[in-house]
Design a protein around this motif. Structure first.
Motif, PDB file in Angstrom:
ATOM      1  N   GLY A 120      52.511-127.917-118.495  1.00 17.21           N
ATOM      2  CA  GLY A 120      53.257-129.137-119.028  1.00 17.21           C
ATOM      3  C   GLY A 120      54.549-128.610-119.946  1.00 17.21           C
ATOM      4  N   LEU A 121      55.365-129.627-119.917  1.00 14.26           N
ATOM      5  CA  LEU A 121      56.485-129.109-120.502  1.00 14.26           C
ATOM      6  C   LEU A 121      57.309-130.301-121.347  1.00 14.26           C
ATOM      7  CD1 LEU A 121      58.938-127.793-117.474  1.00 14.26           C
ATOM      8  CD2 LEU A 121      57.725-126.344-119.331  1.00 14.26           C
ATOM      9  N   ALA A 122      57.613-129.927-122.602  1.00 16.94           N
ATOM     10  CA  ALA A 122      58.164-130.902-123.366  1.00 16.94           C
ATOM     11  C   ALA A 122      59.689-130.569-123.810  1.00 16.94           C
ATOM     12  CB  ALA A 122      57.921-130.640-125.057  1.00 16.94           C
ATOM     13  N   TYR A 123      60.550-131.602-123.354  1.00 15.89           N
ATOM     14  CA  TYR A 123      61.771-131.383-123.469  1.00 15.89           C
ATOM     15  C   TYR A 123      62.542-131.640-124.719  1.00 15.89           C
ATOM     16  CZ  TYR A 123      61.568-130.876-118.321  1.00 15.89           C
ATOM     17  OH  TYR A 123      61.281-130.474-117.179  1.00 15.89           O
ATOM     18  N   THR A 124      62.668-130.606-125.527  1.00 14.32           N
ATOM     19  CA  THR A 124      63.061-130.808-127.114  1.00 14.32           C
ATOM     20  C   THR A 124      64.522-130.286-127.151  1.00 14.32           C
ATOM     21  OG1 THR A 124      62.257-128.350-127.397  1.00 14.32           O
ATOM     22  CG2 THR A 124      60.641-130.143-127.722  1.00 14.32           C
ATOM     23  N   ARG A 125      65.084-129.877-126.133  1.00 14.28           N
ATOM     24  CA  ARG A 125      66.395-129.341-126.020  1.00 14.28           C
ATOM     25  C   ARG A 125      66.926-129.455-124.433  1.00 14.28           C
ATOM     26  NH1 ARG A 125      66.839-130.027-130.620  1.00 14.28           N
ATOM     27  NH2 ARG A 125      67.383-129.070-132.463  1.00 14.28           N
ATOM     28  N   ALA A 126      66.897-130.585-124.038  1.00 14.97           N
ATOM     29  CA  ALA A 126      67.133-130.751-122.713  1.00 14.97           C
ATOM     30  C   ALA A 126      68.655-130.668-122.537  1.00 14.97           C
ATOM     31  CB  ALA A 126      66.703-132.357-122.205  1.00 14.97           C
ATOM     32  N   ALA A 127      68.976-130.086-121.172  1.00 21.31           N
ATOM     33  CA  ALA A 127      70.402-130.074-120.812  1.00 21.31           C
ATOM     34  C   ALA A 127      70.851-131.486-120.625  1.00 21.31           C
ATOM     35  CB  ALA A 127      70.561-129.100-119.929  1.00 21.31           C
ATOM     36  N   PRO A 129      70.550-135.258-120.988  1.00 20.45           N
ATOM     37  CA  PRO A 129      70.434-136.353-122.028  1.00 20.45           C
ATOM     38  C   PRO A 129      69.119-137.418-121.746  1.00 20.45           C
ATOM     39  CG  PRO A 129      72.543-136.137-121.832  1.00 20.45           C
ATOM     40  CD  PRO A 129      72.007-135.363-120.687  1.00 20.45           C
ATOM     41  N   ALA A 130      68.992-137.710-120.267  1.00 24.62           N
ATOM     42  CA  ALA A 130      67.972-138.486-119.917  1.00 24.62           C
ATOM     43  C   ALA A 130      66.641-137.994-120.224  1.00 24.62           C
ATOM     44  CB  ALA A 130      68.338-138.904-118.696  1.00 24.62           C
ATOM     45  N   MET A 131      66.538-136.536-120.272  1.00 25.22           N
ATOM     46  CA  MET A 131      65.217-135.847-120.154  1.00 25.22           C
ATOM     47  C   MET A 131      64.795-135.485-121.794  1.00 25.22           C
ATOM     48  SD  MET A 131      63.843-135.882-117.229  1.00 25.22           S
ATOM     49  CE  MET A 131      62.510-134.413-117.506  1.00 25.22           C
ATOM     50  N   GLN A 132      65.868-135.715-122.650  1.00 29.21           N
ATOM     51  CA  GLN A 132      65.529-135.268-123.987  1.00 29.21           C
ATOM     52  C   GLN A 132      64.367-136.202-124.432  1.00 29.21           C
ATOM     53  OE1 GLN A 132      66.726-132.763-125.870  1.00 29.21           O
ATOM     54  NE2 GLN A 132      65.468-133.561-127.725  1.00 29.21           N
ATOM     55  N   GLY A 133      63.528-135.440-125.233  1.00 28.35           N
ATOM     56  CA  GLY A 133      62.086-136.153-125.632  1.00 28.35           C
ATOM     57  C   GLY A 133      61.357-136.678-124.725  1.00 28.35           C
ATOM     58  N   THR A 134      61.425-136.046-123.458  1.00 23.84           N
ATOM     59  CA  THR A 134      60.162-136.702-122.456  1.00 23.84           C
ATOM     60  C   THR A 134      59.225-135.430-122.076  1.00 23.84           C
ATOM     61  OG1 THR A 134      61.334-135.908-120.664  1.00 23.84           O
ATOM     62  CG2 THR A 134      61.657-137.995-121.649  1.00 23.84           C
ATOM     63  N   ILE A 135      58.135-135.628-121.554  1.00 29.22           N
ATOM     64  CA  ILE A 135      57.342-134.646-121.187  1.00 29.22           C
ATOM     65  C   ILE A 135      56.942-134.609-119.710  1.00 29.22           C
ATOM     66  CG2 ILE A 135      54.839-134.197-121.319  1.00 29.22           C
ATOM     67  CD1 ILE A 135      54.919-135.050-124.409  1.00 29.22           C
ATOM     68  N   LYS A 136      56.983-133.584-119.147  1.00 29.10           N
ATOM     69  CA  LYS A 136      56.463-133.434-117.600  1.00 29.10           C
ATOM     70  C   LYS A 136      55.346-132.509-117.463  1.00 29.10           C
ATOM     71  CE  LYS A 136      59.870-132.935-114.756  1.00 29.10           C
ATOM     72  NZ  LYS A 136      61.013-132.224-114.060  1.00 29.10           N
ATOM     73  N   LEU A 137      54.128-133.177-116.909  1.00 26.62           N
ATOM     74  CA  LEU A 137      53.125-132.677-116.532  1.00 26.62           C
ATOM     75  C   LEU A 137      52.753-132.126-115.253  1.00 26.62           C
ATOM     76  CD1 LEU A 137      50.537-135.112-118.574  1.00 26.62           C
ATOM     77  CD2 LEU A 137      51.581-133.003-119.397  1.00 26.62           C
ATOM     78  N   PHE A 138      52.111-131.034-114.992  1.00 23.35           N
ATOM     79  CA  PHE A 138      51.959-130.518-113.577  1.00 23.35           C
ATOM     80  C   PHE A 138      50.545-130.514-113.148  1.00 23.35           C
ATOM     81  CE2 PHE A 138      55.890-128.764-115.465  1.00 23.35           C
ATOM     82  CZ  PHE A 138      56.676-128.995-114.293  1.00 23.35           C
TER      83      PHE A 138
END
Length: 311
Positions: A120-127, A129-138
């Motif tokens: 899993g990834l938590a986008y705490t510093r996303a390049a 802006p649309a991904m900022q504060g989101t989570i991605k699970l594999f």
């Protein structure tokens, strides 16, 4: 020769009933058996745990591909379902959780010289802006429902902690601009007689009343993070072997980035364990009293982050 003949017969019988693949096995060091399979038309395949798989026919049939696709879809639905349930429990927007594709570059990371692939990834510093504060699970890195729940809770805690840090910085910027009250020469306190910024902030960085109420996030994070010695946090980790790896990394290279990563991962592992078991994990320490005190330090920070999330 006898084995080769028998294998050819097996191929014919299976082909007659519609089989599209026939598999056999041989020990890796059994050269004669492997040759008999190859003479019968089998191909060498995987060779794990000292045993080789040999195959005749199609590697994967269309029917199997369909079954695998259906299994993958069902597994993905399970992961998303568990993630949505955890998000609801932890008051996190479920629409900020998405599934990733196995093999994405962002999955790969190195920790203490070891290669890892993230589940899993938590986008705490996303390049982006649309991904900022989101989570991605594999999904292919997530084995079952309990694992899905734990990983989701882990990633949500990353977002919560980073949000608390970001809001602390915002409030800190405002605190630094506070002029403070005018001097009160009749006060019994030196800081009130001086006035100005001395009447706003204490020497340890926390705020005096009424500024502690005006800037609650700043106050919470100062009290539970910035006023606690770094070595106290390091001494009280021990939540999991994974989070401990980050403190080992910090011990080798004591940078601000490595320190923040260690804080992040310990809190995230606490969240995972707490969601899965219903209670906080134990912390390390040389004595029972030390373990209790170390646990208190980490749990105070965890609760502060949770409180900020609710403000």
């Amino acid at each position: 020769a006898a084995l080769t003949t028998a294998l050819k017969g097996a191929i014919e019988r299976n082909a007659d009933i519609g089989a599209k693949r026939v598999e056999g096995h041989a020990f890796n060091d059994d050269a004669a058996r492997i040759k008999a399979y190859e003479d019968a038309g089998f191909r060498r395949g995987s060779a794990g745990a000292g045993v080789m798989t040999l195959t005749w026919g199609e590697e994967v049939t269309p029917e199997e591909l369909q079954v695998y696709a259906e299994q993958d879809k069902a597994h993905e639905q399970m992961v998303l379902g568990m993630a949505s349930s955890v998000a609801k429990d932890l008051k996190f927007p479920a629409d900020k959780i998405q599934l990733g594709s196995e093999g994405e570059a962002a999955q790969n990371f190195v920790l203490n010289g070891k290669q890892f692939k993230a589940a899993g990834l938590a986008y705490t510093r996303a390049a982006d802006p649309a991904m900022q504060g989101t989570i991605k699970l594999f999904p292919r890195r997530i084995w079952d429902e309990k694992n899905a729940q734990g990983i989701t809770a882990h990633e949500i805690e990353h977002i919560k902690f980073q949000n608390a840090l970001d809001r602390h910085q915002q409030e800190r910027d405002a605190v630094m601009k506070e002029p403070g009250p005018p001097p009160n020469p009749n006060s019994e306190h030196h800081w009130e007689r001086v006035g100005g910024t001395d009447a706003v902030m204490k020497p340890d960085g926390t705020l005096r009343a009424p500024y502690d109420q005006k800037y609650p996030v700043y106050q919470l994070i100062e009290q539970t993070l910035h006023t606690i010695p770094t070595d106290d946090f390091a001494a009280g980790d021990g939540v999991s072997s994974y989070s401990k790896e980050y403190w080992e990394q910090f011990d080798k290279d004591r940078t601000a980035v490595n320190l923040r990563s260690a804080h992040h991962e310990t809190l995230a592992e606490m969240a995972r364990a707490k969601y899965q078991s219903g209670k906080f994990p134990e912390h390390q320490g040389a004595t029972p009293a030390a373990r209790k005190q170390n646990g208190k330090i980490w749990r105070n920070l965890y609760r502060a982050v949770d409180k900020v999330h609710q403000l």
